[in-house]
Design a protein around this motif. Structure first.
Motif, short mmCIF file in Angstrom:
data_model
loop_
_atom_site.label_atom_id
_atom_site.label_comp_id
_atom_site.label_asym_id
_atom_site.label_seq_id
_atom_site.Cartn_x
_atom_site.Cartn_y
_atom_site.Cartn_z
N TRP A 427 0.88 -1.24 -0.19
CA TRP A 427 -0.01 0.19 0.07
C TRP A 427 0.77 1.30 -0.11
O TRP A 427 1.66 1.10 0.87
CB TRP A 427 -0.76 0.26 1.26
CG TRP A 427 -1.67 1.38 1.27
CD1 TRP A 427 -2.68 1.53 0.56
CD2 TRP A 427 -1.51 2.44 1.81
NE1 TRP A 427 -3.21 3.11 0.80
CE2 TRP A 427 -2.27 3.54 1.62
CE3 TRP A 427 -0.24 3.05 2.80
CZ2 TRP A 427 -2.16 4.79 2.05
CZ3 TRP A 427 -0.10 4.34 3.08
CH2 TRP A 427 -1.14 5.20 2.69
N ALA A 451 -2.58 -5.70 3.50
CA ALA A 451 -1.17 -4.97 3.26
C ALA A 451 -0.43 -5.44 4.33
O ALA A 451 1.01 -5.09 4.37
CB ALA A 451 -1.33 -3.44 2.60
N ASP A 514 -7.16 7.72 2.36
CA ASP A 514 -7.65 6.24 2.42
C ASP A 514 -8.38 5.98 3.48
O ASP A 514 -8.16 6.41 4.62
CB ASP A 514 -6.71 5.25 1.95
CG ASP A 514 -6.36 5.10 0.42
OD1 ASP A 514 -7.18 5.66 -0.25
OD2 ASP A 514 -5.48 4.37 0.28
N ILE A 526 -7.04 -2.36 3.89
CA ILE A 526 -7.44 -0.81 3.29
C ILE A 526 -8.61 -1.04 2.65
O ILE A 526 -9.11 -2.00 1.84
CB ILE A 526 -6.18 -0.81 2.11
CG1 ILE A 526 -4.77 -0.87 2.68
CG2 ILE A 526 -6.60 0.82 1.49
CD1 ILE A 526 -4.29 0.12 3.64
#
Ligand code: 6R9
Length: 663
Positions: A427, A451, A514, A526
């Protein structure tokens, strides 16, 4: 990101313990070692980064201060007092370190037979020559050079030539339109544009210079255009040429005064290195500025730890250099480490869906880095394509660009990695310069779709809208609390936007835009963008940009664009368009509007679906309720939540009916 991903990821419980590495390696080899490094990096952040900067790079003069940071202003400076040159670090020093004859770059063109390999010495010579060409045409330290090029070796050469003389490159992805190119060139006031006659794609020849010509009708700063002859279109008489402005790359390089030696410009650590435009939630794309010492330290550091690059590796990142992934992980990171990097001009599906696996086998690729959208597309083609090739050289796999759904992760793991190769899901963002959250391949236990953990040095957290820390498993804003060397240093020409986009909402922190959650083991999941940015095949598109392209059409009164879940692209573009009175909603106009956006921005911005709408759902104060538009786009026909602020609730029924008619 699409709904099905979020749901399936919440249920994801599988854990894959790390494999011991077959290569001896000097990099991190256990979770304990990762934890030790992480703790150390938090306790002595500056000491950690100073050590990495000194270990990884060659400085002409050493830095005297590690970090001066004010995250509020913001004003961030890494390694001040130090001078260095990126081309020296990526090329010159390797010549003395015994890598003169080592392959630096393997270029695979779209036609199978088009392969060029450059040793470090050969690449160095080409870069010196082009640096001399740039100088000859008046480019100096601090000047901007725009690169609008296919994935050909000249692109890498041009980048390194710019940084060698201290010029700042700004690469514009060759899939962008003339208008997109124009706005970027105007914004950064480029002095020279480097392009090619055409792009080869899926067996076709697509003109490129003609776009550049169109763009340059309103770019007064550009004095010269250097053109690479990629496709021989000039011989067919298909190229316009401006004698006093245009220069052939091959002719310029052959001039007798162009020597294969060019001194490196010593740069201050904080001198700008490049500008790369990226979409935001409002207005025009932002020119993200990266600087010299911090960016290169970070690109080299993450390349080494996340991909475990060793001397004998053949490393391949499939991104286009027009995006940040290509900057950091095709060019700067791997070359700073003295690695062999592969660059591919074509696409995964041409001439057949085994093109990638063919390339892995052909060059014995050991580290392979691609995007979830590619994996999903190739997964659909079936196993006959992967089974045709010997993929046993692979030892590390990576993904980037969007969340990877567990199904695609498992397919990648089983069929490409053959159950024995770690996958690093990385990420990061254009703004972060390099990877921020990712597994270390021989240390971190893996969970498909996560991630995993922040890299040493990276203080990543999830916060609530009020800035307080979220609990484990509570979704929130992904922010970074401590500065890191690869972070952006500005938005070109717009300090206000730099501050307001990234540093204002949560004081003292970098806001990524995000959403994410952290599970009980500290793993990051995420969830996608929280702002009006759509992620199409791993590429960021601002909805505002597409909307303003649509309303620029003479028939359009109003437009609203949202993301819609897409099985391969992750998300695709759904546009709602209200026409001006007297305009008729015809299939022809629908097609015209889609083509219009394609021309205005580029093929990646083409709406997948375009729905005509009598009216858009608005609050009484006139704000478009995107939440509702997103729901309708994703196919839901009920449960629109609280609609009490809607000025006219019947709009929803009409939109739902309109969608049903479309499908
Ligand atoms: C490197 C790059 C950045 C946005 C970012 C996020 C999404 C990237 C991801 C990921 C989940 C990953 N993103 N990597 N989401 N998992 N491994 O892609 O830069 O083009 O600036 O896009 O992409 O939403 O904010 P950029």
């Amino acid at each position: 990101m699409s709904q099905h991903n979020i749901i399936s990821m919440q249920d994801e419980q599988r854990l894959f313990t790390p494999f011991p590495s077959k290569t001896a390696g000097t990099h991190i080899r256990s979770l304990e070692e990762y934890k030790r490094q992480y703790t150390r990096s938090m306790e002595d952040n500056e000491g950690f980064w100073a050590e990495r900067a000194n270990e990884l790079l060659d400085w002409f003069s050493p830095f005297t201060t590690v970090l001066e940071a004010d995250m509020d202003t913001p004003d961030i400076r890494w390694f001040t007092g130090g001078t260095l040159n990126v081309a020296h670090n990526c090329l010159d020093r390797h010549l003395e370190l015994g890598r003169k004859d080592k392959t630096a770059l393997i270029w695979q063109g779209e036609p199978e037979g088009d392969v060029i390999t450059y040793t470090y010495e050969q690449l160095y010579e080409e870069v010196c020559k082009f640096a001399n060409v740039l100088k000859k045409y008046g480019v100096g330290k601090g000047d901007r050079v725009a690169l609008y090029m296919p994935m050909i070796p000249e692109l890498t050469i041009a980048m390194l030539a710019c940084v060698r003389i201290g010029a700042v490159h700004s690469i514009v992805f060759a899939g962008f339109s003339a208008l997109s190119l124009q706005s970027r060139v105007v914004d950064c006031e480029a002095k020279i544009l480097v392009t090619a006659d055409a792009v080869l794609r899926s067996g076709r020849v697509i003109p490129l210079k003609s776009n550049a010509d169109d763009a340059l009708t309103a770019c007064p700063s550009v004095e010269h255009v250097v053109v690479v002859d990629r496709a021989g279109t000039a011989e067919q008489g298909n190229l316009e040429w401006k004698e006093e402005r245009d220069i052939w790359w091959h002719q310029a390089m052959q001039q007798s005064d162009i020597k294969a030696f060019c001194e490196c410009e010593p740069m201050e650590s904080e001198d700008p290195l490049f500008i790369l435009y990226t979409s935001g939630s409002t207005g025009k794309p932002k020119g993200v500025v990266h600087t010299t010492g911090g960016y290169l330290t970070y690109a080299a550091h993450t390349s080494q730890w996340v991909f475990d690059i060793q001397e004998s590796d053949v490393y391949w990142c499939t991104a286009d250099i027009g995006w940040i992934t290509g900057h950091s992980y095709i060019v700067y990171g791997p070359l700073a480490l003295g690695a062999t990097t592969v660059m591919f001009e074509g696409v995964p599906s041409f001439p057949s869906p085994d093109r990638f696996w063919n390339i892995v086998e052909k060059f014995g690729v050991t580290i392979f880095y691609t995007a979830p959208t590619v994996i999903r597309a190739l997964m659909r083609e079936g196993l006959e394509w992967t089974q045709r090739h010997d993929l046993s050289s692979l030892r590390v796999l990576g993904t980037v660009g969007e969340p990877i759904n567990p199904e695609a992760w498992i397919w990648y793991y089983e069929n490409i990695g053959k159950n024995k190769t770690p996958i690093v899901d990385t990420w990061w963002q254009t703004e972060t310069g390099g990877i921020m959250i990712a597994a270390l391949p021989f240390a971190t236990p893996l969970k498909p779709g996560s991630a995993t953990l922040p890299l040493p040095g990276i203080d990543a957290r999830i916060v609530r809208p009020d800035g307080s820390d979220a609990e484990p498993n509570e979704g929130g804003h992904l922010i970074i609390r401590k500065p890191w060397p690869g972070m952006l240093r500005g938005v070109f020409g717009d300090p206000e936007r730099y501050k307001s986009t990234y540093f204002e909402r949560f004081p003292g922190m970098y806001e990524s835009g995000d959403g994410a959650r952290v599970d009980n083991d500290g793993y990051f999941w995420i969830m996608g963008r929280l702002d009006d940015v759509i992620n199409v095949s791993g590429h960021r598109m601002g909805t505002a940009e597409i909307e303003s392209a649509l309303v620029a059409h003479p028939t359009v009164a109003e437009a609203a664009v949202v993301g819609m879940p897409h099985p391969i692209k992750g998300e695709s573009i759904y546009a709602y368009v209200t026409l001006k009175a007297d305009e008729e909603e015809t299939e022809e106009l629908r097609a015209q509007l889609r083509t219009w956006v394609r021309k205005e921005i580029g093929p990646i911005a083409t709406p997948e679906v375009l729905q005509f709408a009598e009216e858009l759902p608005k609050t009484r104060s006139g704000k478009i309720m995107r939440r509702i538009l997103r729901k309708i786009a994703s196919g839901s026909t009920g449960d629109f939540g609280d609609t009490s602020t809607l000025a006219d609730p019947s709009v929803i029924t009409e939109l739902v009916e309109g969608r049903t008619e479309l499908t």
